[in-house]
Each structure stands twice: as structure tokens, then as C-alpha cells.
Design an enzyme around this catalytic site. Structure first.
Site, PDB file in Angstrom:
ATOM      1  NE  ARG A  17       5.230  -6.929 -17.454  1.00 20.14           N
ATOM      2  CZ  ARG A  17       5.095  -6.762 -18.778  1.00 20.14           C
ATOM      3  NH1 ARG A  17       5.276  -7.778 -19.604  1.00 20.14           N
ATOM      4  NH2 ARG A  17       4.774  -5.578 -19.271  1.00 20.14           N
TER       5      ARG A  17
ATOM      6  CB  ALA B  90      -0.926  -0.018   1.215  1.00 15.67           C
TER       7      ALA B  90
ATOM      8  CB  VAL C 289      -1.384  -5.887  -9.277  1.00 16.92           C
ATOM      9  CG1 VAL C 289      -0.653  -4.818 -10.087  1.00 16.92           C
ATOM     10  CG2 VAL C 289      -2.886  -5.658  -9.327  1.00 16.92           C
ATOM     11  N   GLY C 290       1.082  -7.881  -8.685  1.00 14.69           N
ATOM     12  CA  GLY C 290       2.542  -8.055  -8.586  1.00 14.69           C
ATOM     13  C   GLY C 290       3.059  -9.066  -9.597  1.00 14.69           C
TER      14      GLY C 290
ATOM     15  CG  HIS D 175       1.178  -8.710 -17.576  1.00 21.56           C
ATOM     16  ND1 HIS D 175       0.774  -7.703 -18.426  1.00 21.56           N
ATOM     17  CD2 HIS D 175       1.950  -8.093 -16.637  1.00 21.56           C
ATOM     18  CE1 HIS D 175       1.271  -6.545 -18.019  1.00 21.56           C
ATOM     19  NE2 HIS D 175       2.007  -6.752 -16.941  1.00 21.56           N
TER      20      HIS D 175
ATOM     21  CG  ASP E 201      -1.319  -6.550 -20.842  1.00 21.00           C
ATOM     22  OD1 ASP E 201      -0.316  -5.822 -20.877  1.00 21.00           O
ATOM     23  OD2 ASP E 201      -1.454  -7.477 -20.012  1.00 21.00           O
TER      24      ASP E 201
HETATM   25  P1  NAD Z   1       6.742  -0.401  -5.571  1.00 21.57           P
HETATM   26  O1  NAD Z   1       8.111  -0.941  -5.302  1.00 21.57           O
HETATM   27  O2  NAD Z   1       6.576   1.065  -5.756  1.00 21.57           O
HETATM   28  O3  NAD Z   1       5.770  -0.809  -4.399  1.00 21.57           O
HETATM   29  C1  NAD Z   1       5.699  -2.113  -3.934  1.00 21.57           C
HETATM   30  C2  NAD Z   1       5.349  -2.038  -2.470  1.00 21.57           C
HETATM   31  O4  NAD Z   1       5.151  -3.376  -2.029  1.00 21.57           O
HETATM   32  C3  NAD Z   1       6.478  -1.443  -1.602  1.00 21.57           C
HETATM   33  O5  NAD Z   1       5.929  -0.415  -0.796  1.00 21.57           O
HETATM   34  C4  NAD Z   1       6.961  -2.618  -0.780  1.00 21.57           C
HETATM   35  O6  NAD Z   1       7.361  -2.241   0.534  1.00 21.57           O
HETATM   36  C5  NAD Z   1       5.717  -3.482  -0.744  1.00 21.57           C
HETATM   37  N1  NAD Z   1       5.960  -4.903  -0.496  1.00 21.57           N
HETATM   38  C6  NAD Z   1       6.943  -5.688  -0.968  1.00 21.57           C
HETATM   39  N2  NAD Z   1       6.831  -6.930  -0.479  1.00 21.57           N
HETATM   40  C7  NAD Z   1       5.727  -6.936   0.294  1.00 21.57           C
HETATM   41  C8  NAD Z   1       5.092  -7.938   1.086  1.00 21.57           C
HETATM   42  N3  NAD Z   1       5.579  -9.183   1.175  1.00 21.57           N
HETATM   43  N4  NAD Z   1       3.974  -7.594   1.747  1.00 21.57           N
HETATM   44  C9  NAD Z   1       3.497  -6.347   1.701  1.00 21.57           C
HETATM   45  N5  NAD Z   1       4.058  -5.355   0.985  1.00 21.57           N
HETATM   46  C10 NAD Z   1       5.174  -5.651   0.294  1.00 21.57           C
HETATM   47  O7  NAD Z   1       6.151  -1.210  -6.820  1.00 21.57           O
HETATM   48  P2  NAD Z   1       4.878  -0.849  -7.733  1.00 21.57           P
HETATM   49  O8  NAD Z   1       5.309   0.052  -8.826  1.00 21.57           O
HETATM   50  O9  NAD Z   1       3.746  -0.439  -6.855  1.00 21.57           O
HETATM   51  O10 NAD Z   1       4.579  -2.271  -8.400  1.00 21.57           O
HETATM   52  C11 NAD Z   1       4.155  -3.366  -7.632  1.00 21.57           C
HETATM   53  C12 NAD Z   1       4.113  -4.624  -8.487  1.00 21.57           C
HETATM   54  O11 NAD Z   1       3.115  -4.498  -9.502  1.00 21.57           O
HETATM   55  C13 NAD Z   1       5.414  -4.943  -9.222  1.00 21.57           C
HETATM   56  O12 NAD Z   1       5.669  -6.341  -9.144  1.00 21.57           O
HETATM   57  C14 NAD Z   1       5.133  -4.529 -10.644  1.00 21.57           C
HETATM   58  O13 NAD Z   1       5.941  -5.205 -11.573  1.00 21.57           O
HETATM   59  C15 NAD Z   1       3.683  -4.931 -10.754  1.00 21.57           C
HETATM   60  N6  NAD Z   1       2.897  -4.333 -11.851  1.00 21.57           N
HETATM   61  C16 NAD Z   1       2.040  -5.146 -12.519  1.00 21.57           C
HETATM   62  C17 NAD Z   1       1.247  -4.641 -13.536  1.00 21.57           C
HETATM   63  C18 NAD Z   1       0.297  -5.524 -14.294  1.00 21.57           C
HETATM   64  O14 NAD Z   1      -0.248  -5.075 -15.301  1.00 21.57           O
HETATM   65  N7  NAD Z   1       0.039  -6.746 -13.883  1.00 21.57           N
HETATM   66  C19 NAD Z   1       1.344  -3.283 -13.879  1.00 21.57           C
HETATM   67  C20 NAD Z   1       2.259  -2.475 -13.172  1.00 21.57           C
HETATM   68  C21 NAD Z   1       3.048  -3.015 -12.152  1.00 21.57           C
HETATM   69  C1  LMR Z   2       3.414  -3.104 -16.974  1.00 18.94           C
HETATM   70  O1  LMR Z   2       2.968  -3.787 -17.897  1.00 18.94           O
HETATM   71  O2  LMR Z   2       3.485  -1.862 -17.042  1.00 18.94           O
HETATM   72  C2  LMR Z   2       3.857  -3.775 -15.709  1.00 18.94           C
HETATM   73  O3  LMR Z   2       3.753  -5.164 -15.809  1.00 18.94           O
HETATM   74  C3  LMR Z   2       5.187  -3.327 -15.236  1.00 18.94           C
HETATM   75  C4  LMR Z   2       6.314  -3.898 -16.073  1.00 18.94           C
HETATM   76  O4  LMR Z   2       7.260  -4.424 -15.478  1.00 18.94           O
HETATM   77  O5  LMR Z   2       6.250  -3.812 -17.303  1.00 18.94           O
END
Ligand code: NAD
Ligand code: LMR
Length: 336
Positions: free
Chosen positions: A109, A21, A140-141, A198, A170
Site C-alpha cells: 500500500r 464514486a 479510505v484511499g 493499515h 481490519d
Molecule cells: P477503483 O480504481 O475501482 O476506483 C477508484 C476511483 O477513484 C476510480 O473511479 C477513479 O477514477 C477515481 N479517482 C482517482 N483519482 C481521483 C481523484 N483525484 N478524484 C476523484 N476520483 C478519483 O479503486 P477502489 O477499488 O474503489 O479502491 C479505491 C481506494 O481504496 C484504493 O486506494 C484502495 O487501495 C483503497 N482501499 C482501502 C481500504 C482500506 O481498508 N483502507 C480497503 C479497500 C480499498
Molecule cells: C484492503 O485491506 O483490502 C485494502 O487496503 C486493499 C489492499 O490494497 O489491500
């Protein structure tokens, strides 16, 4: 918006968990959740925010909570912060699993699986122990499909179909490109869907897509589709990282809102993309979390759209992406 205090028939409060969060995506997602953008204007939300147990995360999260408070959102009934997953998922009906490391320049990824995979084992177990039995989980991660696959394996008391991963971004990227190319409004683009993983192998399918009622392939040519559209959509995440120095956040949060909104309230007959555990449709091995066109039926359910005749190219692209999902599943065998 009617003040909840004077609302004639308010729905029960929904407990919503967001992990990570204090991160990049969290900062866009939380405010829209609290504003009613997912569950609608008649449904209050309680936010249950999970972060890592370290002083910096706690400090940043405190600031985010101060801002949420300062927004005076009428539908936000409370905020709980914790670093204990079971507390975070307690009674949750909707869960956004965002907390995970993002990739840096030069990484794919899939490279994140060793770091991020174990998070989804722990959180699957905690969801199984503490969340509502009909909880809806959106991963999402990254790598989100395989993380969702890990997660549901550790939540045997919750239906597998309730674990999904985010490929709506996407789809939104596809729609935005098509609207820009044809000069038509985004809402006139219907039926675009993204199949598979993805990842770079995703298949952004416009075979049945229409734009203002006209088949997309009557408005865009094959050269543009192959040479511009497909690589632009598949590599958009990388392009954003190059431009921002950080991965997509506001657009990712917006897609997460779209995904959960439609799942919760229905997609009004529209096809939308969700990565969901395969039921064997289209030859995708059962259980792999794969992007499919789905319809959300409005009662918190979704159905994979059946009976689509993919072109030869479409089938080949889907097979390639599914092969990658199988490789990722093999790679995380020890976590299952
Ligand atoms: P970020 O590093 O800004 O934030 C991630 C947060 O998660 C940090 O605050 C961290 O402290 C916290 N965190 C890490 N491990 C944790 C755990 N075990 N429990 C609770 N919190 C934890 O990253 P972001 O830019 O917010 O991106 C988060 C994830 O979403 C990444 O893996 C990124 O690749 C992914 N993402 C996916 C998509 C998609 O389309 N599926 C799109 C964008 C980003
Ligand atoms: C995205 O598609 O923007 C996310 O999955 C972040 C990334 O690593 O590309």
C-alpha cells in the site's frame, strides 16, 4: 421505513461527499449510504459525487446515478456529480475519500503514496475551502493513514480530529476470524481492536477481547493466534487481490459504513477501531494518523480509549507499525 413526506420529525438533510464514486468501492458504498445505513432512517442524504475529469469516469458515473435513481430510495433527496473538488465538498458534513489508485499484485500500500498522496493535498485544500466546519472525513484511499495525515495538514480551519482513516476493515476481519474459529456469533466478539498502520505491520490485538463473555485467549491458543490469526488479518488485503484480481470492495464499503455510522450515531459503549490523529497516547507521536481502540460517544465525537496496559509483544508490534508511519510521514514531507 416511513415515507419522508409523512415523517413527523425528519432531521435536516446531510450532504455527503464520496470521491472515486465510479470505482469498485463506490459501487457498493453509494447504495448503502442512500438507503439510510449510516445516518439512520430519520435523516435524508444528498450525495455529492466526485470523479476524475475524463469521459470514461463520467460515463460510468452516469450509469451508477441511473441505478441510484432506479432504487427510488426514500431518503435520497438529490445527487450532484462533478469533477471540481470544491463543488463536491460544498457544505459537506460527511466525506468519504475513496478516489485513489488501488494497488496491484506485488505492490504494497505504501508504494501508492507517490501516485495518491497529491490527491489528498488538493482535496484537503478543497475541504478547507468548502465543507461544513464540523465535517467528518474518512480516508479510505491507500495508504489511508498517511493520506489522512496529508489531508488534514491542508485543512487548517477544520479540527484535526475530524480527519480519520479506515482500519475498521481490519477489525471486522479480526472479528470474523475469531467467530469462525470459536463457532460463536460475530456479535459475541467484543473488544478486538487493531493498532498502528493499515499495512502488514498492523497489530490485531485480542488481549482484552471477549467472546460470549469469555476471554478470547481462553478459547484460542497462542499458536493459532501467532501462526494463523495475525498473518491472516494482516495479509487479507493481498489475499483478496490474489483471489479477485481487484482489491476488496464490498467489505471495504461495509467497513466504511460501520466507521461513519458509529462516529455519527455512537458505538453504544463498544470499542471500535479508527485511525485518528494521535494525541500522544501510548507513545504514538502527536499528529500521526494511527489505528487506536476508540469509543464513539454518540454526539459525533470519539475518544481514544486510555489506560490500556499492552503486553510486551503488543508494545513492540505497535512501535514497529508506528515507525512505519513515521517513515511514511518523512516520505511525504514535501506534500505537507
Ligand atoms: P477503483 O480504481 O475501482 O476506483 C477508484 C476511483 O477513484 C476510480 O473511479 C477513479 O477514477 C477515481 N479517482 C482517482 N483519482 C481521483 C481523484 N483525484 N478524484 C476523484 N476520483 C478519483 O479503486 P477502489 O477499488 O474503489 O479502491 C479505491 C481506494 O481504496 C484504493 O486506494 C484502495 O487501495 C483503497 N482501499 C482501502 C481500504 C482500506 O481498508 N483502507 C480497503 C479497500 C480499498
Ligand atoms: C484492503 O485491506 O483490502 C485494502 O487496503 C486493499 C489492499 O490494497 O489491500
Amino acid at each position: 421505513m416511513t415515507c419522508p413526506a409523512n415523517h413527523p420529525k425528519l432531521n435536516p438533510t446531510v450532504r455527503v461527499t464520496v470521491t472515486g464514486a465510479a470505482g469498485n468501492i463506490g459501487y457498493s458504498l453509494l447504495f448503502r449510504l442512500a438507503s439510510g445505513a449510516v445516518f439512520g432512517p430519520d435523516t435524508p442524504v444528498q450525495l455529492q459525487l466526485l470523479e476524475r475529469d475524463n469521459p470514461n469516469s463520467a460515463k460510468v458515473l452516469k450509469g451508477v446515478c441511473m441505478e441510484l435513481f432506479d432504487c427510488a430510495f426514500p431518503l435520497l433527496t438529490g445527487i450532484k456529480t462533478t469533477s471540481d473538488p470544491k463543488e463536491a465538498f460544498d457544505g459537506a458534513k460527511a466525506v468519504f475519500l475513496v478516489g485513489a489508485a488501488p494497488r496491484g499484485a506485488g505492490q504494497t500500500r505504501a508504494d501508492l503514496i507517490t501516485t495518491n498522496g497529491p490527491i489528498f493535498k488538493t482535496q484537503g485544500e478543497a475541504i478547507n475551502a468548502a465543507a461544513d466546519r464540523n465535517v467528518k472525513v474518512l480516508v479510505v484511499g491507500n495508504p489511508c493513514n498517511t493520506n489522512a495525515y496529508i489531508c488534514y495538514h491542508h485543512a487548517p480551519d477544520i479540527a484535526r480530529k475530524n480527519f480519520t482513516a479506515m482500519m475498521r476493515l481490519d477489525q471486522n476481519r479480526s472479528i470474523a476470524q475469531l467467530a469462525a474459529k470459536t463457532g460463536k456469533p460475530v456479535c459475541s466478539v467484543q473488544g478486538a481492536a487493531v493498532w498502528g498502520n493499515h499495512s502488514k505491520t498492523m497489530y490485531a490485538d485480542i488481549e482484552r477481547c471477549t467472546i460470549a463473555g469469555v476471554p478470547a485467549f481462553d478459547l484460542v491458543d497462542q499458536d493459532w493466534y501467532h501462526d494463523f490469526f495475525l498473518p491472516t488479518v494482516a495479509d487479507r488485503g493481498t489475499a483478496i487481490i490474489q483471489a479477485r484480481g481487484k482489491s476488496s470492495a464490498a467489505s471495504a464499503a461495509s467497513a466504511a459504513i460501520d466507521h461513519m455510522h458509529d462516529w455519527w450515531l455512537g458505538s453504544n459503549g463498544r470499542i471500535v477501531t479508527m485511525a485518528v490523529p494521535s494525541d500522544g497516547s501510548y507513545g504514538v507521536p502527536e499528529g500521526l494518523v494511527c489505528g487506536f481502540p476508540v469509543i464513539c460517544t454518540g454526539n459525533g465525537e470519539y475518544e481514544i480509549v486510555k489506560g490500556i496496559e499492552l503486553s510486551k509483544e503488543g508494545k513492540e508490534r505497535l512501535e514497529k507499525s508506528v515507525k512505519q508511519l513515521e517513515e511514511e510521514a518523512e516520505h511525504v514531507k514535501a506534500l505537507i
